[in-house]
Structure formats: C-alpha cells, structure tokens
Design an enzyme around this catalytic site. Structure first.
Site, PDB file in Angstrom:
ATOM      1  N   LYS A 101      -3.309 -50.438  13.913  1.00 61.62           N
ATOM      2  CA  LYS A 101      -3.785 -51.459  13.716  1.00 61.62           C
ATOM      3  C   LYS A 101      -2.214 -51.661  12.687  1.00 61.62           C
ATOM      4  CE  LYS A 101      -5.954 -54.385  10.360  1.00 61.62           C
ATOM      5  NZ  LYS A 101      -5.884 -54.450   8.903  1.00 61.62           N
ATOM      6  N   GLY A 162      -6.807 -58.680   0.766  1.00 61.28           N
ATOM      7  CA  GLY A 162      -7.511 -58.647  -1.577  1.00 61.28           C
ATOM      8  C   GLY A 162      -8.079 -60.338  -1.576  1.00 61.28           C
ATOM      9  N   ALA A 189      -8.997 -59.805   7.427  1.00 61.37           N
ATOM     10  CA  ALA A 189      -8.431 -59.908   6.021  1.00 61.37           C
ATOM     11  C   ALA A 189      -8.723 -61.516   5.088  1.00 61.37           C
ATOM     12  CB  ALA A 189      -7.143 -59.952   6.142  1.00 61.37           C
ATOM     13  N   GLY A 190      -8.958 -61.750   3.925  1.00 58.58           N
ATOM     14  CA  GLY A 190      -9.199 -62.234   2.957  1.00 58.58           C
ATOM     15  C   GLY A 190     -10.590 -63.017   3.305  1.00 58.58           C
ATOM     16  N   ASN A 211     -12.410 -54.617   3.746  1.00 63.90           N
ATOM     17  CA  ASN A 211     -12.260 -53.777   2.835  1.00 63.90           C
ATOM     18  C   ASN A 211     -12.312 -54.625   1.930  1.00 63.90           C
ATOM     19  OD1 ASN A 211     -11.744 -51.677   1.301  1.00 63.90           O
ATOM     20  ND2 ASN A 211      -9.391 -51.337   2.653  1.00 63.90           N
ATOM     21  N   THR A 212     -11.505 -55.793   1.190  1.00 67.58           N
ATOM     22  CA  THR A 212     -11.769 -55.354  -0.420  1.00 67.58           C
ATOM     23  C   THR A 212     -13.239 -55.856  -0.747  1.00 67.58           C
ATOM     24  OG1 THR A 212      -9.771 -55.947  -0.768  1.00 67.58           O
ATOM     25  CG2 THR A 212     -11.032 -56.110  -2.619  1.00 67.58           C
TER      26      THR A 212
END
Lengths: 264, 264, 264, 264
Positions: A101, A162, A189-190, A211-212
């Site tokens: 990645k 994040g 992401a986001g 992830n977050t």
C-alpha cells in the site's frame, strides 16, 4: 453472495470487501478480536511503526500471523517517492511478498497524498514487480496516470486520514467509478461510521479500507463487526439496484392556495 | 427592479425584501445604522421586551420612529394562543396599527412554533381585523390551515431562532413554495449568513426576516448591508432564471481504464 | 469598501471581485450589457475561439475594447503544456500584455485540469515573464507547486466548467484558503447561482470567475447584475464576521418524554 | 446483541429493528421471500388495499400467516380522523389484535401526515385500548401531543412515502431523539437505500420501517437482506460509540504560502 459476487485484487480471490488498518488500538488483543469480528481478510501494517527487528515488532508480527489474515504492508509516514520506495523494498524482505500500500504524504495537516511522488514511486515499484495499492486523491487524471504506471487497483480517499468525516466529494468519487468501470476501486481514508461505508459501496466501490473509525470507537470490536455488516449491506444493495429517488416537492395537481390580487 | 418587480404585504407596497428584527444589538445607535445600511423598510419589535410604558421603552420607540421604517410588532416570548392574543391587542393599542407577527413558541430549546396555538391565535386575531404574519414551521398542512384562518402571508422557519444554521429542510421549503405560488412567503428565523438568504430568494421566496445574523455579527452595520445586497441578488437571480445544473460525472465517451480479466 | 478593502492581482488594483467569461452569450450586445451590469473589470477571452486575425475575431476584439474592461486571455481548449504555452505566446502578441489564464484540460467529460501539464506550463510561462492565473483543482500540494512555479494567484475549481453545480468539495476549498492566507484565491468554474458565489466569498475567497451561469441564464444581463451584488455581499459578510452557527438540537433542560419501563 | 440489546414495542419483545411494508411487490412469492431474507418480525398491511372479505384478500392473509411474522395493520389512504378510526376498528375485528399503524394523510403530493387528524385519532384509539403507532412528521410539539394522547411509540418520517430521498431534515430527527430518550422512535417513510437506514440507526433511532425501497428495488429479496444487515450495522455502531469527526481543514502549523506585499 460468494460465487455470485467474485472479487479479486491482483488475482487474489477475496470474500470480504473490508480492509482494516492496525494502528492505535487499545491493545493487541482488541485488535485481534476486532479483525475477527469484522471478517476482514486483509490488514494493512505500517512498516515504520512496527520496525521488523525490534521485540515489540516481533510480537506484533506474531499476532498478525496468528489472526491468519493477509498482510498489506504500507509506507505510512513517507514524504517522498524515494523514502516510499525504500520502505516498500524493506517490506518485501520482511514479508516475502510483493503487495504494497503506497502512501506518499504531501501535506502535514490533511495528510493528503502527494500525487507527484505517488506516481513516481508507483512506476518504479511496478517496474520492480510490486503489486501497488496507491493511496490517492479523487483526481481522474491522476488515476489514469497511476494505471499507466502499472497499478491495477486504485485507493482514492474520502477525506483526510483519521478525520472520520465521510465523503468530502461525492461527485468526484462517482466520476472515478463511472470512468473506470473495470478497475477495482477501494475507498481508503476518512470514513468515520458504517453509514459512510455503505454509501460508497452503494456507489459501486469494490471495497473500503479504514482504521481509526474502528480503533478509536468506544467499542472497537463491536464497531468492527458493524463495518463488516455495513460493507456487505452496501455491496448487496449495489447489486440489487436501489429504487430511483423521486423529488415530490412539486404539486401534481393545480396548486393549493389562492392568488391574492396584489401579490407577486 | 422597482416597477418591474411589484411586491406587497397586506396591500402595503414595498421595495425591500429584507425585514429585520431589533433585538440584541450592541447599542441603539448601531441598530439604527444597521437598519439604514440594509435599506429594509420593516422592522419587527418585541412588545414584551420593549414594554411600551417604561422609559427605556419610550426611548426605543423614539428611535424606531426616527429611523422612519414600518414597525411589525411581534409576540415573541408567548407560549399560548391566549398570551399571544393579549400581546397582539396591546400592540395594536401602542402602535395604532393592525399588523402583528404572531409567535407562539412550543418548545424551549428549538424555539419552534406551537402550530396548534398558532392556528388558534391566527384565527382569533384575523377575526378581529388583524393582519397576521404567522411564524410557522415548514408543514404544508399547517400552512393551508393558516390561510384558512385568514392569514395572507406565511413565515416558515429555516432553522431555530438564533441558530444561524441556514435551511434545515430545503425540500420542505421548496414544497411550500410550489404549493402556494400566490401567497407571499417570507423565511423567518435560522438564517446565519447572506448566502443562506440568497439561496431562499433563489427558490422564489418573497422575502426574508432575520435578526441575530445581523445583530450578533462582528460588524452589524456591514452585515446589514451585506444582507440587503444579498436579498436583492437572490431576487434578481430568481427572476433571471438560473441555468440548470448538469451532473457531468458520467463519461460521455466509452470509459477510460481497462477491464482486467478477473475483476468485478 | 473601496479604500477599506484593497485588492490587487499582480499589482493591478481592482474594485470588483467578479471576473466574467465571454463565451456563449446570445449576442455580442447582450455580452456587453451583461459585463456593464455586473460592474466587473476583467473579462477572460478564449484565444482559440476568437482567432485574432479573422473578421469575426476583429469585431469581437472591438467590442471588448469598447466595453473598457481589462482582458485576461485564456488557453481554453488546450490539452498539453506545449499547446498552452504556444497559445499564451500568441495571446501576448495579440494583446500586448502578459496576463494569461492558464488552462490545461486533462479529461473530456469533467474538463478538469491536468495538474501535471499545468505546473509545467506555469513554470515555463512564469520564466518568460507571464503573469499566470492557473485554473487548477482544489489539491493543496498542487497549489504549493504552482506557487513554486511562479504563480502569484491561484484559481481552483468549484465544479466542472459549465456544470453550474456549485461547490463540490467545501472542505478542500476551506483548506486551501486556510493554508494560503496571503495568496489571492479566485474560484473559477462550476458556480451556477449567486448563492454559490456568496458562499465562497464568505469563506474568504478573494474573487470568483464565471461564465455559463451568466451567459446561459434566462436573462443574462439581470443575472450578471445579481452576481455583481452577490460577490459584494459575500465579501462584506466575510469582513463583517458572521455569527457562529449553533446546533440547538440537544435539550438544555432535562429531557421531555417519559421513560417506559421496558423500553431501550 | 440479543440479551445485551433489549427492545420492545408495547411490551412485545423483538430482535429485529426492521419493519417492512407489504405493498407493490412484483408477486406474493417475492414478498414472502423478501420478508424472510430481511429477518424482520413485523410487517405492516393496508386494510383498505387488502379488504378482508375478498378472495384476493384471503389469499394475502394466508400468505402473511404462513410467513409467521406479526402483522401491524395500517390505515393507509385515510384522509380524516374519522376514517382512520373506522379503519382501525375494522382492523381489530379482522386481526383480533389491538396494534394499529395510524396514518392520516394531509396532502396528496407529499403524502405528509395531517398532524391534527392524527392526534385526534390517536387520542380516540388509545382511549379504546389500541396500541397506536402514529406515522407523524418530525415536529417536536406534535410528538409531545402524541405521547399525551397515549402513544408509547412514535414514527416520524424521513421524507415523503415512496420518495426514497433519505433524511430531509437531519436536524429535526436528531432533536426528536435528544428530546425523547425514553420513547421508542421508528423512522417511517422516505428511506431509499441501506445507507439511509444505517444513518438513522447511528443517530440512535430504535428501528426503521420501509416498503418501496425494498419492493421496487431491482432485486427485492437481495435488497431486503441488505436492509436487514444495514439496520443491524447501524444499531451496533450506535452502541459502539463512533469516533468524533475532526475538521482538519485548518493548518496546525504556521501557514504555507507567502504573503505578497500588496494583496488582501
């Protein structure tokens, strides 16, 4: 789904359309439990964060191996093509695998991709035989150049890493999907909540990576399970063809109300 | 505009489509200057706040008279039809005029209208000869009942009083406009910035009423002028027929990108 | 405003913060009238569309000269840095001026900028002494590179040229403004209505450039005037500091309603 | 979930938080299959549409009985309190049960509730011992009156019946949830896709009721399953406490870019 809904990334057959990051969990045990609850098959791991040789790193690898999912190493924290290329090469040695990645960060606040460094690194790594998963913006022209550089998967962002904001630019994500119908597209992401994940899957995205939103939820394990279900729901909905929304604000019959003689 | 764009409220001819509240300005002088800068012709005044007999009240009325705009007294702070009716009657005595902005507040947090008390008071006041300007929700059925009760103007909210959120429910405001083409509709409450005012005027609303967005701006006088221009811009735009937006996300030519044999 | 609100682009002092394109008007006379109604001081002209030598071209230049506004030639229709550079050089000869609106189109459907060709052309033209106004995306990293290439003004898009959609990515436009407080930023492309223009001016953008929203309105002259007022309203509002919106959905007092024993 | 996530409606314990309508399916067989795929436990049935005595009606009841879910009869098509009350009484006779989904339609285009007739009918039916499920707007004051009238569940709309628009007024739905923490709230009408259902469940709504989004999907059975998963995902996410979104548009460090001497 299963046989009716084939899905591959660089020829690897997959059932789950959710990919998870492994950073910032309350504990390794919770990470492991969350991955299992989500039914995801691929986790992404920062090579910089989890330096291969250290003791902490070793126990982390042990954990990942135990979970039994495929590892997609990432180049998080890299600011230049050169750094990212070096990190990818190190990852190949550590993991004996050619998936990477690719992140080249261009701006400290939004952690947005540097699309120039990204394309340069993607070209170099593809030439070396890597299977590159580029973390990119929603720019169509950049997407075309990444495909030219050898990428067979694209990972546009929804919002800053994040941030948990969900989709900042739905138009751009729709345009990407419409222009590259044959390319696996993963929103990376986001995303902050399962409703965001369902929405991008309904648009026809092939998968989501986050992830977050899981690791920083009040209950990461339950949230991981929620995202697992959400991604499945969104994929099913896309295939099942949602109804077309209707406006209905306009009256179908002559309007109510009476004109007053002296009024606009 | 002028002759080309006639506008009346209860037979009173007007040029400005901005109405201003008079509460919570830094000083009376700034209020007066803001009203002039906005070019508005109607200000609304809370009878409860500015009790007619007191010395403070008197100086406030003096100020308003000096500005030379029409006063629309309101029943702000009333919680029942009965209270609102009594306040309206007092207003008629004080101002020797039959216009009344009717507010019956139903909930303390959102300051939303109590549509039941509102209709009851509107009917009673209309029967007594008042020209009622009801502060209402965006409910179509309520709107119809207010017209039946004798109102010839409707003032739906955009958002809670003092919130500055802009339009919470664009669908409902569009539906109201479409269903009552012949009724003067004024958006009252919740607008926070000139862009919000332009947007509702572009929808075809006849005017806007606001207070906090001006009185609590960093520079109320400049903001009043900004809203004056904004309302004029929005009205002009509505009459000039804006272009129809185009999606453009879909490719017009065969898609870019290449299908990969093994990919969904 | 005036003295209190100085504004320059490449040292040229300006009062109006609206720039207009000149394409697709119903007639030259309507174009001229619209420009006057808007009070704009700069119009952008496609060199390709209005070839300097032809008779039609000559009468078009005559018209523009007559209106008395500054001309910003553009490279609309160019697909590569090379084409754009050649077009800019031709424009310098025709207009005896060094301002150029630089467009390098990267995709046929969305007419989005090719940020690679754009930066290359911006660097080459800046080195030749051009004052470059780059039509760009909302990418922060690209913005930084355009400044490095010598641009002193940036013109990010709101949405595809001619779409009239308004702002596709408010987050990105806010981020650009916040990261480049000292750089004149002009939103170029995609605005469809005055409310869109006010909104970007409220964000702190220095100016807006548009074409289709005026030229394809039902009444282009009235719409031009509406945009002129809108831009002024938005600028005033930005300087006057709008109130901070408040949520107000949460109850301030203990909640209404009663818990039922057996209910979640 | 299960024991950890108790849920009752009028004392009836339930596991599924999805309720389905039964109108406009391609065939009875597809309806039955969709209900099973969704795992829903309650279906709502229009008494008017499926007149109890007719042969078609009988076979429809037979089908519903076979599926083994609880029936919530509704008063769809009723325009007055009187009609709705009569229909509810007929439903009690037919189904030998006291649950009723109360609809009093006030406007033909948007099919919005007539909140006046609704409250009147709710009070009369509650007094007769009915367990009333009122289809209502998002008006807080109306909600309070419905509770006063004896309702122990509220069913606010998201958008017009059959529109598939999703949530028209997120502010109002959040306000309802915040003001009535102890009352079961079910979003009824207007949802068009699983992402809409997840979003309202994430807000803390107790359940959702929908019909058209499933029955008019390209594949109603797959869509029913998608909604079943979506509702579960949204509930899990609500309990798991999503991360708080972060803006991230503002720079954390001194801004990039350079001020130019002469620029605003």
């Amino acid at each position: 789904m299963g046989a009716a809904d084939p899905f591959t990334l660089y020829h690897a057959p997959l059932r789950s359309r959710l990919l998870l990051g492994t950073a910032r969990y309350p504990s390794p045990a919770i990470l492991a439990e969350a991955v299992r609850a989500s039914a995801c098959e691929i986790v992404t791991v920062s090579l910089r964060r989890e330096a291969g040789g250290s003791r902490a790193g070793e126990s982390f690898w042990g954990l990942i191996r135990e979970i039994g999912v495929r590892v997609l190493p990432n180049t998080a924290g890299c600011r230049t093509a050169r750094e990212a290329i070096a990190t990818a090469q190190m990852a190949r040695d550590v993991f004996e695998a050619d998936w990477i990645k690719l992140e080249v960060i261009g701006e400290e606040d939004t952690l947005q991709p540097d699309v120039f460094g990204l394309i340069e690194a993607a070209r170099a790594l593809s030439a070396e035989g890597f299977k590159v998963f580029p973390y990119t913006t929603d720019d169509l022209v950049v997407a075309e150049k990444l495909l030219d550089a050898g990428c067979e998967v694209l990972m546009p962002w929804a919002a800053p890493i994040g941030s948990g904001r969900g989709v900042n630019n739905a138009f751009a994500l729709r345009a990407l999907r419409a222009h590259f119908p044959g390319v696996p597209l993963i929103v990376d992401a986001g995303l902050g909540a399962p409703s965001h994940a369902v929405a991008v899957m309904e648009m026809g995205y092939d998968a989501v990576l986050l992830n977050t939103a899981v690791s920083r939820a009040g209950d990461p394990v339950a949230m991981a399970r929620a995202f697992g279900l959400a991604v499945e729901a969104g994929r099913l909905a896309h295939l099942a063809k949602p109804m077309t929304p209707r406006d209905m604000a306009e009256p179908s019959t002559p309007a109510l109300g009476r004109p007053f003689g002296d009024v606009a």
